[in-house]
Design a protein around this motif. Structure first.
Motif, mmCIF file in Angstrom:
data_model
loop_
_atom_site.group_PDB
_atom_site.id
_atom_site.type_symbol
_atom_site.label_atom_id
_atom_site.label_comp_id
_atom_site.label_asym_id
_atom_site.label_seq_id
_atom_site.Cartn_x
_atom_site.Cartn_y
_atom_site.Cartn_z
ATOM 1 N N VAL A 77 0.839 -1.201 0.000
ATOM 2 C CA VAL A 77 0.000 0.000 0.000
ATOM 3 C C VAL A 77 0.878 1.257 0.000
ATOM 4 O O VAL A 77 0.631 2.207 -0.751
ATOM 5 C CB VAL A 77 -0.944 0.020 1.223
ATOM 6 N N GLU A 78 1.906 1.244 0.829
ATOM 7 C CA GLU A 78 2.806 2.404 0.927
ATOM 8 C C GLU A 78 3.460 2.699 -0.416
ATOM 9 O O GLU A 78 3.514 3.851 -0.860
ATOM 10 C CB GLU A 78 3.884 2.127 1.975
ATOM 11 N N GLU B 28 0.849 4.080 -2.923
ATOM 12 C CA GLU B 28 0.491 5.462 -2.610
ATOM 13 C C GLU B 28 1.548 6.426 -3.132
ATOM 14 O O GLU B 28 1.228 7.497 -3.648
ATOM 15 C CB GLU B 28 0.317 5.637 -1.099
ATOM 16 N N ARG B 29 2.804 6.059 -2.985
ATOM 17 C CA ARG B 29 3.896 6.907 -3.475
ATOM 18 C C ARG B 29 3.876 7.024 -4.993
ATOM 19 O O ARG B 29 4.263 8.048 -5.559
ATOM 20 C CB ARG B 29 5.244 6.348 -3.014
ATOM 21 N N ARG C 203 -11.528 7.988 1.973
ATOM 22 C CA ARG C 203 -10.938 8.363 0.680
ATOM 23 C C ARG C 203 -11.967 8.362 -0.439
ATOM 24 O O ARG C 203 -11.922 9.210 -1.336
ATOM 25 C CB ARG C 203 -9.778 7.419 0.348
ATOM 26 N N VAL D 222 -4.852 1.338 -5.117
ATOM 27 C CA VAL D 222 -4.487 1.491 -3.705
ATOM 28 C C VAL D 222 -5.639 1.032 -2.818
ATOM 29 O O VAL D 222 -5.443 0.291 -1.846
ATOM 30 C CB VAL D 222 -4.114 2.949 -3.386
ATOM 31 N N GLU E 207 -10.615 4.016 6.495
ATOM 32 C CA GLU E 207 -9.768 4.840 5.634
ATOM 33 C C GLU E 207 -10.220 4.744 4.181
ATOM 34 O O GLU E 207 -10.223 5.747 3.449
ATOM 35 C CB GLU E 207 -8.308 4.403 5.764
ATOM 36 N N LYS F 148 -3.099 8.415 -2.971
ATOM 37 C CA LYS F 148 -3.826 7.645 -1.946
ATOM 38 C C LYS F 148 -5.221 7.195 -2.357
ATOM 39 O O LYS F 148 -5.764 6.264 -1.770
ATOM 40 C CB LYS F 148 -3.911 8.466 -0.658
ATOM 41 N N SER F 149 -5.830 7.877 -3.331
ATOM 42 C CA SER F 149 -7.221 7.543 -3.673
ATOM 43 C C SER F 149 -7.346 6.747 -4.963
ATOM 44 O O SER F 149 -8.452 6.554 -5.470
ATOM 45 C CB SER F 149 -8.048 8.835 -3.776
#
Length: 235
Positions: A110-111, A114-115, A154, A124, A150, A119-120
């Motif tokens: 996930v990290e 996201e990078r 989002r 992800v 979460e 995030k949306s």
């Protein structure tokens, strides 16, 4: 890859191994494209139920991808490829009921995603759903609920950002609230379970999914019975 899709697993494995030999000879053992072949080999082993060999292949791919990230931490393609390998490892761990390890690697996936894409992004959110499921299977309901909340935040924040919430997102919200209701039921929070099912039903009515509507209403019926029983117990 076509051989893998056609379920010709022996032929696919032979082809991937030949490609791996050529790639390693021409581009070096640590080239990122070599990792992609290792990942494909791992997928073949999974299809053949050879989980130990699959794990070795995925870990070999991951070692190469981590090495590549040492030279460029923000390469989107490598970040996404690494996340894919981590997800594959996570599903492998989950299959073997190693839910704690599965959660660790999927969380890292996930990290990286996201990078790479924000995030949306749907990818992800899908991986976060897998992470929540992994936490739930491992009995960590608080963390599972945190992930689902979460996801909801989002998805719902897309409206506040001036974007129209799509039918696909509304369906995703309905399903996520439904899953949240099952988690809080396991925590014996029946009131919250009913509220979440109500939220889920609101989104389903907008989407217009008869099958999902029926499933949620059936679940609401069960929760109502639990609420009535709880109230009787207190009388």
């Amino acid at each position: 890859m076509s051989q893998l899709l056609l379920h010709k697993f022996d032929d696919a494995l032979l082809t991937f191994r030949e490609a791996l030999s050529v790639r390693r000879h021409s581009m070096g053992q640590l080239h990122p494209s070599t990792a992609r072949i290792y990942n494909n080999i791992g997928c073949v082993h999974v299809e053949r139920s050879e989980m130990r060999e699959a794990r070795r292949a995925f870990e070999a791919a991951l070692d190469i991808q981590r090495n590549a990230l040492c030279f460029d931490l923000n390469d989107e393609n490598i970040l996404l490829a690494t996340a894919t390998t981590l997800c594959n490892l996570g599903h492998l761990y989950s299959y073997r009921s190693m839910h704690c390890k599965a959660s660790l690697v999927i969380d890292e996936a996930v990290e990286f995603q996201e990078r790479a894409v924000g995030k949306s992004h749907p990818t992800v959110l899908s991986t976060m759903d897998s992470l929540a499921d992994s936490y739930s299977k491992g009995g960590d309901y608080s963390q599972a609920l945190r992930c689902y909340k979460e996801i909801v935040n989002r998805l719902e924040n897309r409206e506040t950002d001036g974007n129209d919430i799509t039918t696909k997102n509304q369906r995703a919200l309905a399903i996520t609230y439904y899953k949240m209701s099952r988690i809080v039921r396991k925590q014996n929070d029946i009131d919250s379970a009913f509220r979440m099912l109500t939220e889920s039903l609101c989104y389903v009515h907008v989407v217009g999914s008869p099958e999902l509507t029926t499933r949620i209403k059936e679940e609401m019926g069960k929760v109502k019975e639990l609420l009535q029983k709880t109230n009787l117990d207190w009388v």
